[in-house]
Design a protein around this motif. Structure first.
Motif, mmCIF file in Angstrom:
data_model
loop_
_atom_site.group_PDB
_atom_site.id
_atom_site.type_symbol
_atom_site.label_atom_id
_atom_site.label_comp_id
_atom_site.label_asym_id
_atom_site.label_seq_id
_atom_site.Cartn_x
_atom_site.Cartn_y
_atom_site.Cartn_z
ATOM 1 N N PRO A 59 8.135 -5.065 3.403
ATOM 2 C CA PRO A 59 7.776 -6.371 2.520
ATOM 3 C C PRO A 59 7.331 -6.320 1.007
ATOM 4 N N VAL A 60 7.804 -7.392 0.183
ATOM 5 C CA VAL A 60 7.543 -7.240 -1.127
ATOM 6 C C VAL A 60 6.769 -8.480 -1.491
ATOM 7 N N ARG A 61 5.561 -8.284 -2.183
ATOM 8 C CA ARG A 61 4.579 -9.560 -2.376
ATOM 9 C C ARG A 61 5.092 -10.166 -3.451
ATOM 10 N N LYS A 62 5.144 -11.399 -3.530
ATOM 11 C CA LYS A 62 5.286 -12.196 -4.710
ATOM 12 C C LYS A 62 4.642 -13.624 -4.350
ATOM 13 N N ASP A 63 3.736 -13.800 -5.460
ATOM 14 C CA ASP A 63 2.580 -14.828 -5.333
ATOM 15 C C ASP A 63 1.534 -14.741 -4.058
ATOM 16 N N GLY A 64 1.602 -15.613 -3.204
ATOM 17 C CA GLY A 64 0.921 -15.498 -1.886
ATOM 18 C C GLY A 64 1.453 -15.283 -0.749
ATOM 19 N N TRP A 65 2.700 -14.333 -0.743
ATOM 20 C CA TRP A 65 3.602 -14.105 0.488
ATOM 21 C C TRP A 65 4.136 -12.781 0.448
ATOM 22 N N ASP A 90 -5.944 -12.472 0.206
ATOM 23 C CA ASP A 90 -6.398 -12.150 -1.053
ATOM 24 C C ASP A 90 -8.195 -11.908 -0.693
ATOM 25 N N THR A 91 -8.550 -10.568 -0.650
ATOM 26 C CA THR A 91 -9.800 -10.303 -0.069
ATOM 27 C C THR A 91 -10.590 -9.851 -1.147
ATOM 28 N N GLY A 92 -9.976 -9.566 -2.587
ATOM 29 C CA GLY A 92 -10.718 -8.831 -3.699
ATOM 30 C C GLY A 92 -10.526 -7.430 -3.591
ATOM 31 N N ASP A 93 -10.101 -6.825 -2.455
ATOM 32 C CA ASP A 93 -9.951 -5.360 -2.434
ATOM 33 C C ASP A 93 -8.335 -5.131 -2.632
ATOM 34 N N THR A 94 -8.274 -4.700 -4.115
ATOM 35 C CA THR A 94 -6.812 -4.726 -4.722
ATOM 36 C C THR A 94 -5.986 -3.844 -3.750
ATOM 37 N N LYS A 95 -6.554 -2.613 -3.502
ATOM 38 C CA LYS A 95 -5.572 -1.606 -2.535
ATOM 39 C C LYS A 95 -5.155 -2.243 -1.372
ATOM 40 N N ALA A 96 -6.060 -3.234 -0.516
ATOM 41 C CA ALA A 96 -5.690 -3.529 0.774
ATOM 42 C C ALA A 96 -4.791 -4.742 0.471
ATOM 43 N N ASP A 97 -5.144 -5.685 -0.655
ATOM 44 C CA ASP A 97 -4.153 -6.910 -0.787
ATOM 45 C C ASP A 97 -2.837 -6.478 -1.278
ATOM 46 N N TRP A 98 -2.441 -5.186 -1.880
ATOM 47 C CA TRP A 98 -1.306 -4.801 -2.147
ATOM 48 C C TRP A 98 -0.581 -3.940 -1.279
ATOM 49 N N THR A 99 -1.098 -3.554 -0.268
ATOM 50 C CA THR A 99 -0.498 -2.751 0.957
ATOM 51 C C THR A 99 0.235 -3.657 1.812
ATOM 52 N N PRO A 100 1.481 -3.581 1.828
ATOM 53 C CA PRO A 100 2.313 -4.271 2.561
ATOM 54 C C PRO A 100 1.880 -4.260 4.137
ATOM 55 N N PRO A 101 2.310 -5.432 4.688
ATOM 56 C CA PRO A 101 1.751 -5.339 6.287
ATOM 57 C C PRO A 101 2.823 -4.500 6.908
ATOM 58 N N GLN A 102 2.113 -3.740 7.947
ATOM 59 C CA GLN A 102 2.961 -3.086 8.989
ATOM 60 C C GLN A 102 3.770 -3.953 9.758
ATOM 61 N N VAL A 103 5.201 -3.873 9.656
ATOM 62 C CA VAL A 103 6.103 -4.557 10.408
ATOM 63 C C VAL A 103 6.852 -3.624 11.341
ATOM 64 N N GLU A 104 7.150 -3.747 12.498
ATOM 65 C CA GLU A 104 7.868 -2.665 13.432
ATOM 66 C C GLU A 104 9.068 -3.351 14.121
ATOM 67 N N PRO A 105 10.324 -2.488 13.848
ATOM 68 C CA PRO A 105 11.284 -3.122 14.424
ATOM 69 C C PRO A 105 11.274 -3.504 16.091
#
Length: 750
Positions: free
Chosen positions: A113-119, A141-156
């Motif tokens: 996943p690539v983040r753009k705006d709120g998605w 958007d939690t205020g934790d920059t590293k967490a907010d920009w770590t892509p969600p884990q999506v599994e096949p």
């Protein structure tokens, strides 16, 4: 490169009008063996004279250009039937290769996943389905920059909570012979999704807009758009490109949602037939950036969305004959322009200047250096994030990424560029999909041995985070293969870089089959990259070589300049010299070398077939540009005028005409024993028309004194990239590889 290689046309077949059997008859072509194989179709001759600069060429097969003619369609179908018959024994091999590709591929898979705006946006594939599905999930958007920009884990194969499907390519393709997505864009608020679909393969797309809140399509539909879409920041307008009758993108238009298409506004129109036009949003999305240019000079025009009524502003006029790209951005509240340019810099450099400077005459403008010119480093481009400049450079033939802090940019104390560190000799690294405000940039990485990887590179710390490596099933191990750099010596002493890939168990005993691949045009580089299908060649003992010939971009701008226009023959002789290196290297049996190339690389294949037919057991020319002189002499044909910058203008320049005619494949077919040749094309290709390989094959068959089959395979529903859908693409690759392997007597796994 005049004098390096003289083309002997004294043995060309006479271009005379003659009664010939029509298609479907059994009259054999010259050199056809009487071995029980079916006879090839014989195209009738209809002599057409083409006269330029006092030279007349008689073309007996130009009638094949009549795409709507039932006779032409019947001829192509007869050619397909002949090809099927001649290669019928390769069907089990094709099926084996297709299954090998399929069995190595994790068919149900997702992109990172690539983040753009709120998605978070991503694509996924499902087993048994031809096309991708475009999706998104809400970001936090939690205020934790590293967490907010770590892509969600999506599994096949696992359901993604909150997933929203934007576009299902399989549903879009249903009932159509072809499907291709030409562009997509989302409004800043995330509510509207614009996308463009081609269902014919002719690269003319239909633009539609979907309301992602309801799933309903808006009534707005725009036909015949080209690649690239973008919304204005407020989401009220969508920008798109239109091509002219010669398939040249020449208009940038704006459609206001809810209005009639007839009211769409032409934001910019380019009337010079030799200039290409495109657009993108600036990184910070404050400007529409329109690029107009050719490979030798360019012009950028900016539309400031905050002051649209002011119209377009030119950065540097094309009259200055500078090749450049411009990126507007704010630095400490001051409007700046980041320039990647070739002013006094053949390999390009990067400068920064206040936007106000460009209102002055060029000689009075002040530009500050960000990246100085270097004879050994080609600067390919530069962009910005909120905190850094991101550079794409090429050094030692390898594409690399560098970053520079914006703090003090262009000043004496400017930070030094930092480059992510990778541990392979031959690799490719590039930037893709990063958001302007992100603390990380997204990097793609691949090599001949390493499947594609996705990294996030943290700008503040230089730390690399591996997000994904594309899985390769079936027990693939990189250590079972070897990728090395080698060098061939050209006739003029130039060192030609080669990439040599093989299975580790292959011995240097001069007994191996080999395939040499090349392109060599438009400053395009054949960069290291993983290819699942290629494993089917390597696992059969084939030594795979890429010849990085002049005309490409691997060794800087001069490498390109030395393989274009009146130096174009360097491309062809470099490839032959690379082949000679391979034959003498001990890695290959000189009698078991095949060649492959596509599009402009197909022109290369046609040239080497005429120049050095005995060096190759087989040649595969994919969508080959083998009749370039006919095409470029007619500016009304698709994209022809744009080719003048690459080959020269034979319409106005007799020297260019004579030089081109001395190497163009179609005109230089002559009586010789041609090797086994396959020309692969698509009926709806708009870049290299099907007629070029169709005419070429007809003339090759007429001239050859040998017994090897020459076949034409036309995908009747495909475009420049062949058939659509991943399974169809795998079948196409399996066909090409089976043709090569059969010719090299290398059908069995080692």
């Amino acid at each position: 490169m005049s004098g390096l290689y003289i083309w002997d046309m004294s043995h060309s077949p006479a271009d005379t009008a003659a009664d010939s059997p029509t298609i479907g008859t059994a009259s054999p072509a010259a050199g056809t063996p009487h071995t029980g194989l079916p006879q090839p179709p014989v195209a009738r001759k209809v002599p057409v004279e083409r006269t330029h600069h006092g030279d007349t060429f008689v073309d007996n097969y130009e009638w094949l250009r009549e795409k709507d003619s039932p006779e032409v369609v019947a001829h192509l179908q007869a050619e397909n039937q002949y090809t099927d018959a001649v290669t019928a024994d390769q069907q089990p091999l094709r099926e084996a290769i297709f299954n090998e590709i399929k069995n190595r591929t994790q068919e149900t898979d997702l992109s990172v996943p690539v983040r753009k705006d709120g998605w978070w946006y991503y694509g996924r594939m499902e087993e048994g389905k031809q096309y991708g599905i475009q999706c998104r999930v809400k970001a936090q958007d939690t205020g934790d920059t590293k967490a907010d920009w770590t892509p969600p884990q999506v599994e096949p194969g696992n359901e993604v909570p909150g997933e929203q499907i934007l576009l299902d390519g399989n549903a879009e393709a249903e009932g159509h012979p072809f499907f291709s997505l030409g562009g997509a864009a989302v409004t800043r608020d995330g509510n509207l999704y614009a996308y463009a679909v081609d269902n014919a393969g002719d690269e003319r797309f239909t633009l539609r807009i979907k309301d992602l809140r309801t799933g309903e399509l808006l009534p707005d539909v725009v036909e015949n758009v080209f690649y690239s879409l973008a919304f204005s920041p407020d989401g009220s307008q969508v920008f798109y490109t239109v091509v002219d009758d010669s398939w040249r993108p020449y208009q940038i238009k704006s459609h206001t949602l809810g209005t009639e298409v007839s009211a769409d506004v032409v934001v910019y129109q380019e009337d010079d037939p030799a200039m290409w036009t495109g657009f993108e949003l600036s990184a910070d999305r404050r400007h529409l950036v329109i690029g107009i240019g050719c490979s030798e000079y360019s012009e950028t025009r900016l539309l400031d969305f905050a002051h649209q009524d002011a119209g377009l502003r030119t950065v540097i006029s094309r009259d200055e004959r500078i090749l450049y790209e411009a990126e507007p951005f704010l630095l400490d509240g001051v409007e700046k322009i980041l320039l990647t340019h070739n002013k006094d810099a053949v390999n390009s450099m990067v400068s920064v200047a206040d936007a106000a400077e460009f209102a002055k005459p060029l000689a009075q403008q002040r530009w500050d250096t960000v990246t100085a010119h270097d004879d050994g480093v080609r600067v390919n481009g530069a962009g910005v994030t909120a905190t850094h400049v991101v550079l794409s450079v090429r050094k030692d033939t390898i594409e690399r990424v560098q970053v520079i802090s914006l703090a003090g940019l262009g000043m004496p104390g400017q930070a030094q560029p930092v480059e992510p560190d990778f541990d392979e000799e031959l690799y490719t690294a590039g930037v893709g999909g990063s958001d302007y405000d992100a603390p990380v940039i997204r990097l793609g990485y691949s090599s001949f041995l390493t499947p594609p990887r996705v990294y996030d590179y943290e700008l503040a710390t230089g730390e690399l985070f591996l997000r994904k490596e594309t899985p390769v099933l079936g027990g693939y191990r990189s250590e079972d293969y070897v990728a090395e750099r080698a060098w061939a010596t050209a006739q003029d002493g130039t060192q030609i870089p080669l990439s040599v890939v093989r299975k580790a168990t292959v011995e240097r005993n001069s007994a191996n089959p080999a395939l040499i691949y090349g392109y060599g045009s438009y400053e395009v580089s054949m960069d290291p990259g993983f290819n699942t299908a290629r494993l089917s060649l390597l696992d059969r003992g084939v030594v795979f070589v890429i010849a990085h010939v002049r005309g490409g971009g691997e060794v800087g701008r001069k490498w390109y300049d030395d393989g274009k226009k009146l130096a174009k023959k360097n491309t062809f002789t470099d490839f032959i010299d690379a082949t000679d290196w391979l034959a003498a290297s001990g890695w290959a049996d000189p009698a078991r070398i095949a060649a492959m190339g596509g599009s402009a690389g197909g022109l290369l294949m046609g040239a080497i077939a005429n120049l050095a037919p005995k060096r190759y057991a087989a040649i595969v020319a994919q969508v080959p540009f083998v009749d370039p002189l006919t095409s470029i002499l007619d500016p009304d044909l698709p994209l022809s005028a744009l080719e003048w910058e690459e080959w020269g203008n034979p319409i106005t320049d007799p020297e260019v005409y004579a030089y081109m005619k001395s190497y163009t494949p179609y005109e230089n077919v002559h009586e010789v024993a041609y090797p086994r040749i396959a020309a692969v094309t698509s009926f709806h290709d708009t870049r290299v028309l099907y007629v070029e390989p169709a005419k070429w094959v007809a003339r090759l068959r007429e001239a050859t004194t040998g017994t090897e089959p020459i076949v034409l395979k036309t995908e009747m529903d495909g475009g420049h990239g062949g058939a659509s859908g991943r399974y169809e693409a795998w079948k196409d690759r399996a066909w090409d590889y089976a043709f090569v392997l059969a010719a090299l007597d290398a059908r069995e796994l080692i």
